[in-house]
Scaffold this active site. Structure first.
Site, short mmCIF file in Angstrom:
data_model
loop_
_atom_site.label_atom_id
_atom_site.label_comp_id
_atom_site.label_asym_id
_atom_site.label_seq_id
_atom_site.Cartn_x
_atom_site.Cartn_y
_atom_site.Cartn_z
N HIS A 1 -22.94 21.61 2.33
CA HIS A 1 -23.21 23.05 2.45
C HIS A 1 -24.53 23.29 3.17
O HIS A 1 -25.10 24.38 3.07
CB HIS A 1 -23.21 23.69 1.06
N GLU B 1 -40.39 2.17 8.15
CA GLU B 1 -41.68 1.47 8.20
C GLU B 1 -41.45 0.02 8.63
O GLU B 1 -42.33 -0.62 9.21
CB GLU B 1 -42.39 1.54 6.82
N LYS C 1 -51.06 -1.72 -4.18
CA LYS C 1 -51.16 -3.13 -3.78
C LYS C 1 -52.60 -3.45 -3.39
O LYS C 1 -53.17 -4.44 -3.83
CB LYS C 1 -50.19 -3.38 -2.62
N LYS D 1 -54.69 7.16 9.48
CA LYS D 1 -55.64 6.95 8.37
C LYS D 1 -57.07 6.91 8.90
O LYS D 1 -57.98 7.54 8.35
CB LYS D 1 -55.36 5.60 7.68
N GLY E 1 -45.26 -3.89 0.42
CA GLY E 1 -45.26 -2.66 -0.40
C GLY E 1 -43.87 -2.08 -0.57
O GLY E 1 -43.46 -1.71 -1.67
N ARG E 2 -43.11 -2.00 0.52
CA ARG E 2 -41.79 -1.35 0.44
C ARG E 2 -40.72 -2.27 -0.14
O ARG E 2 -39.55 -1.90 -0.22
CB ARG E 2 -41.39 -0.80 1.81
N GLU F 1 -55.21 8.24 -1.19
CA GLU F 1 -54.45 9.19 -2.02
C GLU F 1 -54.44 8.73 -3.48
O GLU F 1 -54.71 9.50 -4.40
CB GLU F 1 -53.00 9.29 -1.53
O1 F6P Z 1 -48.12 3.75 4.24
C1 F6P Z 1 -48.73 2.53 4.39
C2 F6P Z 1 -48.75 1.72 3.13
O2 F6P Z 1 -49.56 0.63 3.37
C3 F6P Z 1 -47.36 1.29 2.67
O3 F6P Z 1 -46.86 0.20 3.34
C4 F6P Z 1 -47.61 1.07 1.23
O4 F6P Z 1 -46.42 0.99 0.51
C5 F6P Z 1 -48.44 2.28 0.89
O5 F6P Z 1 -49.27 2.45 2.03
C6 F6P Z 1 -49.26 2.18 -0.36
O6 F6P Z 1 -50.16 1.11 -0.31
P1 F6P Z 1 -50.88 0.57 -1.62
O7 F6P Z 1 -49.81 0.08 -2.56
O8 F6P Z 1 -51.78 -0.50 -1.16
O9 F6P Z 1 -51.63 1.71 -2.25
#
Ligand code: F6P
Length: 545
Positions: A380, A349, A203, A509, A263-264, A209
């Site tokens: 199990h 979240e 987003k 972060k 995002g979620r 990452e």
């Molecule tokens: O973990 C925090 C967060 O901002 C989430 O809400 C989001 O889904 C994720 O990181 C990834 O963010 P982006 O889509 O901006 O890479």
């Protein structure tokens, strides 16, 4: 006293007055209990009769919903008000599953034409890749699509792609999320760069990452093909179109969405591109239609006949009134194996908050710990604790009446029997007398039976609810996910918190950014606490070996 406090006090009093409530007796005394405490919409049923509630409890919970303004907040969300107050944003993921004829206004502008236009563009791109019309730089069709994203830009597509495996007729799907190099390294093993397409999904297009993995993927293509090949092997999904362009991905392969999609809550947007690649645009539209059906039900049905509201009220009852700190979600549907992980982000979240909308401390516990694994595997592993452990953990069973493997019907019969038996066992339990009698009936000596029986007692009276649908097809999946989204919304309204921000992920972060130079050996550990400095030094020693 405010209406909210009055409603909460009434619920707490009710709980105290009925803390001897016994589920077994409730069923014995009321042949209508199941009918009274279940709701059916088409093939979908929610049975909450195995939770410790009565008609009176439900009435008090409905009053709680009224006092918390659940219906007003719901209308505010659907009508585009900026209910995400800490970020000044509207919350309109529901618009993403609207039809072309719908109108959804945000600040007086209809968002639907843009929604439809992105959906068409991503469908056309996916069809091009699926049919082989869109190819890699060396002219070979794509056989593998690797989605690079994390959190909401990963969990939804991963969960839905697995869930809809029987509809998968596109290129193979892979998902890289973790910054641990093991993830991308293992994922790329065996892939042919000439036939591999990467989707960079973020987003913000700044998540460390994702940007690190995207950089590695870019080099993987450039080194194995050449720099000029990169453009043909990448697509992007983001709200930050300028940053995508800086990365070097063409506008014709960039699919946008908007700040009013959290995002979620984004798998319905262009973040769903890997899902479309796998199952095709028609099935994706059916997935959206399932969610829309649940949206309409949520928006229109009265509180106690409204499935997401009921699910939210039961969740609030368990968390805020009974004090249960966790809930297990157990899909008896192997292809929903990633649903618990998806729901962890959706729920925790959203509702893992400690202040209300106006910044005051909350007056009840908020979102529970959400966890789970598919049944029957969980039986199990951790079901022992659910049945005989010292904590009460409400369980949510999710079950498909039919599998996709008619030739394996006997498997499915067993799956169903196990699912229903688990909720029955949690509810009924087994008394000391029953345990002893069973052992004696098996021929055990009385004294031995007396000694062993306590270990075989199940307290029972443990709450669970069950959701059943016909078959896990795209429509059913869309409807199920929207049900859980709205449930989280209802609980947030009851807790009076903002479900749509996530400031709690920021501190870690920030600190990681500060620590990186220490880990890289570019900066010493001065200023760090003794534990963090000690751990960093230990790691540094191990890395020299
Ligand atoms: O973990 C925090 C967060 O901002 C989430 O809400 C989001 O889904 C994720 O990181 C990834 O963010 P982006 O889509 O901006 O890479």
């Amino acid at each position: 006293m405010s209406a909210y406090k009055t409603a909460l006090e009434a619920l707490r009093r009710h709980r105290q007055e009925h803390n001897a409530f016994d589920l077994k007796a409730a069923f014995a005394n009321d042949p209508e209990r199941f009918a009274r405490h279940s709701l059916t919409i088409g093939d979908l049923i929610l049975d909450y009769s195995k939770c410790a509630v009565t008609g009176e409890t439900m009435k008090l919970l409905a009053s709680m919903a009224e006092a918390a303004g659940v219906e007003e907040r719901r209308e505010a969300m659907f009508s585009g008000e900026r209910i995400n107050v800490t970020e000044g944003r509207a919350v309109l993921h529901t618009a993403l599953r609207g039809g072309a004829g719908d109108k959804v206004l945000l600040d007086g502008h209809d968002v639907m034409p843009a929604v439809e236009s992105v959906l068409r563009a991503m469908s056309a791109f996916a069809e091009g890749v699926r049919s082989g019309a869109i190819r890699g730089a060396t002219g070979k069709p794509f056989t593998d699509v690797v989605n690079i994203g994390i959190g909401g830009s990963d969990l939804g597509p991963v969960m839905a792609t697995l869930a809809l495996a029987p509809y998968h007729d596109g290129p193979r799907s892979h998902f890289v999320s973790n910054v641990d190099g093991a993830h991308i390294s293992d994922s790329l093993k065996g892939l042919d760069p000439e036939r591999t397409l990467f989707i960079v999904a973020s987003k913000t297009f700044t998540t460390i990452e994702t940007m690190t993995n995207a950089g590695t993927a870019r080099r993987w293509i450039a080194e194995r093909l050449d720099e000029a090949a990169v453009g043909a092997h990448f697509a992007a999904v983001s709200t930050a179109l300028d940053k995508v362009a800086d990365f070097g991905i063409g506008a014709d392969r960039t699919f946008g969405f908007w700040d009013w999609v959290g995002g979620r809550y984004s798998l319905w947007s262009a973040i769903g591109l890997p899902i479309i690649m796998a199952i095709g645009p028609e099935n994706f539209r059916s997935f959206l239609a399932g969610a829309k059906a649940m949206d309409e039900h949520f928006r229109e049905a009265p509180l106690l006949h409204n499935m997401p509201v009921l699910l939210g009220l039961i969740g609030f009852w368990h968390r805020a009134v009974c004090g249960y700190s966790s809930r297990a979600v157990i899909p008896y549907d192997q292809r929903l194996a990633r649903l618990p992980a998806y729901l962890q982000q959706l729920d925790m979240e959203s509702n893992g908050k400690r202040v209300t909308l106006d910044g005051a401390p909350v007056s009840t516990p908020t979102g529970p710990l959400v966890w789970g694994e598919p049944g029957t595997n969980g039986q199990h592993a951790f079901f022992q604790l659910l049945h005989q452990g010292t904590d009460v953990i409400p369980v949510e069973f999710i079950l498909a009446a039919n599998g996709h493997e008619p030739e394996l019907k006997h498997h499915h019969d067993l799956l169903i029997a196990n699912c229903l038996a688990q909720s029955e066992a949690l509810m009924k339990g087994r008394t000391l007398e029953e345990a002893k009698a069973q052992l004696v009936a098996k021929g055990m000596a009385e004294a031995d039976a007396v000694a062993l029986a306590p270990h075989r007692v199940f307290p029972g009276n443990r709450p669970s609810l069950t959701i059943i649908y016909g078959k896990l097809d795209p429509f059913a999946l869309g409807r199920l996910i929207a049900l859980y989204e709205h449930r989280v919304f209802v609980e947030a309204a009851l807790f009076r918190i903002n479900a749509f921000d996530q400031w709690g992920v920021e501190l870690g972060k920030e600190l990681a950014t500060g620590l990186l130079p220490v880990i890289e050996g570019k900066k010493d550990a001065s200023g760090l606490d003794a534990s963090t400095a000690g751990l960093a030094a230990h790691v540094a020693r191990l890395r020299q070996v």
